[in-house]
Design a protein around this motif. Sequence first.
Motif, short mmCIF file in Angstrom:
data_model
loop_
_atom_site.label_atom_id
_atom_site.label_comp_id
_atom_site.label_asym_id
_atom_site.label_seq_id
_atom_site.Cartn_x
_atom_site.Cartn_y
_atom_site.Cartn_z
N LEU B 292 40.27 29.72 57.58
CA LEU B 292 39.95 30.95 56.85
C LEU B 292 40.70 31.02 55.52
CD1 LEU B 292 39.79 33.66 59.65
CD2 LEU B 292 38.02 33.11 57.98
N THR B 293 42.01 30.74 55.58
CA THR B 293 42.82 30.83 54.37
C THR B 293 42.32 29.86 53.30
OG1 THR B 293 44.67 31.29 55.84
CG2 THR B 293 45.19 30.85 53.54
N GLY B 294 42.08 28.62 53.71
CA GLY B 294 41.58 27.62 52.76
C GLY B 294 40.26 28.06 52.16
N GLY B 295 39.38 28.58 53.00
CA GLY B 295 38.08 29.03 52.52
C GLY B 295 38.22 30.13 51.49
N ILE B 296 39.15 31.04 51.73
CA ILE B 296 39.32 32.16 50.80
C ILE B 296 39.85 31.69 49.45
CG2 ILE B 296 40.81 34.17 50.39
CD1 ILE B 296 40.27 34.89 53.35
N ILE B 297 40.74 30.70 49.48
CA ILE B 297 41.26 30.17 48.21
C ILE B 297 40.12 29.60 47.37
CG2 ILE B 297 42.69 28.37 47.19
CD1 ILE B 297 44.49 28.67 49.71
N ILE B 298 39.29 28.78 48.03
CA ILE B 298 38.19 28.16 47.30
C ILE B 298 37.23 29.23 46.78
CG2 ILE B 298 36.17 26.66 47.55
CD1 ILE B 298 37.89 25.03 49.54
N LEU B 299 36.96 30.21 47.62
CA LEU B 299 36.05 31.28 47.24
C LEU B 299 36.56 32.01 45.99
CD1 LEU B 299 33.45 32.28 48.64
CD2 LEU B 299 34.77 34.25 49.40
N ALA B 300 37.86 32.31 45.99
CA ALA B 300 38.43 33.05 44.86
C ALA B 300 38.21 32.30 43.56
CB ALA B 300 39.92 33.28 45.09
N VAL B 301 38.43 30.98 43.60
CA VAL B 301 38.29 30.20 42.38
C VAL B 301 36.83 30.10 41.96
CG1 VAL B 301 38.79 27.98 41.32
CG2 VAL B 301 40.39 28.96 42.94
N ILE B 302 35.93 29.97 42.94
CA ILE B 302 34.50 29.90 42.61
C ILE B 302 34.05 31.19 41.95
CG2 ILE B 302 32.17 29.85 43.59
CD1 ILE B 302 33.20 27.90 45.68
N VAL B 303 34.49 32.31 42.53
CA VAL B 303 34.09 33.61 41.96
C VAL B 303 34.54 33.70 40.51
CG1 VAL B 303 34.59 36.08 42.03
CG2 VAL B 303 34.00 34.87 44.13
N GLN B 304 35.75 33.20 40.24
CA GLN B 304 36.22 33.28 38.87
C GLN B 304 35.38 32.40 37.94
OE1 GLN B 304 39.41 31.18 37.45
NE2 GLN B 304 39.94 32.64 35.86
N LYS B 305 35.06 31.20 38.41
CA LYS B 305 34.26 30.29 37.58
C LYS B 305 32.91 30.91 37.27
CE LYS B 305 36.80 26.75 36.83
NZ LYS B 305 37.26 26.53 35.49
N ILE B 306 32.30 31.50 38.27
CA ILE B 306 30.99 32.12 38.05
C ILE B 306 31.13 33.27 37.05
CG2 ILE B 306 29.15 33.48 39.13
CD1 ILE B 306 29.71 31.82 41.69
N GLY B 307 32.19 34.05 37.22
CA GLY B 307 32.44 35.16 36.30
C GLY B 307 32.65 34.66 34.88
N ALA B 308 33.33 33.51 34.74
CA ALA B 308 33.67 33.00 33.42
C ALA B 308 32.43 32.60 32.63
CB ALA B 308 34.62 31.83 33.54
N LYS B 309 31.35 32.24 33.36
CA LYS B 309 30.15 31.78 32.66
C LYS B 309 29.42 32.93 31.96
CE LYS B 309 28.91 27.62 35.16
NZ LYS B 309 28.22 27.20 36.37
N GLU B 310 29.64 34.13 32.45
CA GLU B 310 28.90 35.26 31.88
C GLU B 310 29.21 35.43 30.40
OE1 GLU B 310 26.56 37.01 33.52
OE2 GLU B 310 26.88 35.51 35.07
#
Lengths: 514, 310
Positions: B292-310
Amino acid sequence: MLLEATGLDKQFNGVYALKQMGLSLKAGEIHGLVGENGAGKSTLIKILGGVYGADSGEICWEGKPLSGRLEAAQSRALGIRILYQENMLVPAFSGVENIWLGRPYPTKNGRILWDVMRQEAETKAAELGIEVNLQAPVMELRPPQKKCVEILRAILGECRLLILDEPTASLSDRETAMLFDVMKRLAAKGTAILYVSHRLEEVLSLTHRITVLRNGETAAVLDTKDATKELLIGHMSGMLTRQPEREPKRQEEGGRNTAKETCRREARPLEVRALSSRDGIVKNVSLTAPAGQITGIFGLCGSGRTELLECIYGCRRIKSGEVVLNGRGIKKSSPSKAVENGMAFICEDRRGKALINGGSLFDNMVLASIGRFSRRGRFLTGEAAAAAEKMQEFLKIKCMGLSQPVEELSGGNQQKAVFARALLTEPSVWLCDEPTQAVDVASRKEIHRLLQAEAKKGCAVVFVSSDLTEILEIADEVAVMAAGTIVARLKNSRLSPKEVLALCYGTEEGRKAV
Amino acid sequence: MRGRSLKNYGTIAAFFAILAVFGCLRPASFLTMKNFLNLTRQMAPLALVALGATFVMTINEFDLSVGSSVSLGGVLAALLSIRGVPVAACFLAAVAACLLVGWVNGFLVARFKILSFITTLGLGTVLDGVIYGLTGGTTVFNGIPKAFTLPGSLRIAGIPFITLAAAGLYLAAYAFMGHTPAGRRLYAVGGNVEAARIAGIRIFSCRLLAFSLCAAVAGLAGALVASRVGSANTTAGQGYFLQAYAAVFIGCTVSKSGVPCVGGTLIGAAVLAVLANGLTILLIPSFLQNILTGGIIILAVIVQKIGAKE
């Protein structure tokens, strides 16, 4: 028409970058695209390259409208090739491999045929008269050589439309001429060329037609034979009556004398004595840059002009010789010492060595004066912001505020930010290496004025440019560099480009070029 | 001036969402003052190591030896206390030794321009050897005086000393990074080394500073852990190393331009600590906790990357 774009709109954060913009290109024509800072040139290029999608509008290719957004892969497949202002090369790869990048490598049984790749690259290079060591990693090449590698890459495959964004920014006249030759040959074979440049002379001499952009709109489309520089500037600025860009130099000899009285800062002439760099590129250079004047250094690419400035500033190792500021020799120089001693260095590689790209305009402006805005170990953000704001107004930097990331600004405004940084350190010696590179006409003029004003205040200004007209426009004296050393020093009064070029080629080329 | 976009608040929102979920599932045990204080105490060492890593990551480098510094700090402090050295001196010596380690890291990176990955990997391995030599590979606990465990167990007005120490250092670091010339220079070096050099910033001293601070804070964390558990393990630091970097990476998503920041790192450490605490209260097996912890770390970074593209 090879390409016809109509009614292109593109907004960023509610601001129009392109507004009902139109462009048409014929096969085999060289088409100039000019416009001031933020007129929308880069945005247009990126739409054609598929980096951005237009908000609305239509693009037709060979008469057929393209459906939907033009994607990067589609743009490539159509044969559109773009050379951006900043180089897009893999530094550690050789020229050959960079040229092949993005195309399938020739292989045999899964093994790469390096020889085939090399031969093909070298054949192309020879065809175009490009002499660059293609085996060396491109990070060892100089900017113009890198540009050549990029051109080779662009034309290696099928290239129907070649877009060049400020390709001659760091090229010497000879290299520019060579590049133009290449472009003309390509156009003759039916490739359309969209040539984006601030250098209007070049646009006028090279192109068939010119599109002028202003505030994201097409201000005019002209046949080059009917166009003049004044006309173009008029369309670009929206004022057809604006004064010509090049003012006669050396107008106010009297003005300069009175200026000496108002001299605010201590006059600190720069003197270089028998300077040689450890890598042997700069050889035994002696030069004085008197306070209160602009000393131009002109040399062809590879003449060591950039390296000389780097030695003076302390970011290139010195083997022998001395840099003397105001009669005091500088021992063991380093950039931090140079700044303390009142030197400002505007370097050629804006993106690589001047700007913090992720950083805000504010971060970039105060970079060299963090210590200046600190008291007792505290960085005074308020004081720094006030000074930066004043500087932003003074230099008319177009931005949405100091917190805007600097990479979102146009080239001219980025360069102004670099100048703002230097001004905040209150320098007494300016070392400028191609300071108006990839900068629009208006900003270029402002930079010239700024440097002239700084000289009047009593600064010593060293101005390096590969644009000879520019040097003759603003320098009081011209030092000519060739093969790592200064071959002549001339007063800039009724100096002709031909004389200066003769000196450059005199040592390198046996005068055949003149 | 433009405000932060939603993506910057995504991580913070996620943090509160996690709190809410645990709060709803186990209100009686999770949402108590006792558990909260306990949580901050558990989190403090990780937060400190992550703070150290933030300094180094700010200048765009890595310190792979940070885990070894944690171990070294704990082992040194414990061994000295056994020999009768006053507790304060034990802590000081541990921090000083680690500071020196960091200085050497920084010196090697700055002087010889070796990739920090390689330098710190090498020096970390050397340190592991040294620590093993000091302890013989065992856990140091025999003869540790009671006084040594005081900093780890002491409470001031009910608040654990460790929590206070970490909070104090975070405040200091926040002021340091944002409001001192040295801190601004670290950000500049991280932004573009070449530009910083040309602008007259001494890259050499910036590197020394960042690596020294990193190791010193890690050493302090190690000593505090040793004091709390009353023993020093040869490999105590290994567990903190990856978690600390995870905290910094989660923290990067909080800052506007995606660079490490002190506040962000604190949130990152809090996310990891709350997850560990809450999942333990829910009696989730530890292998699932890791997933769970590992998954959340990856998720956080993905969310940021997606946000950065906007």
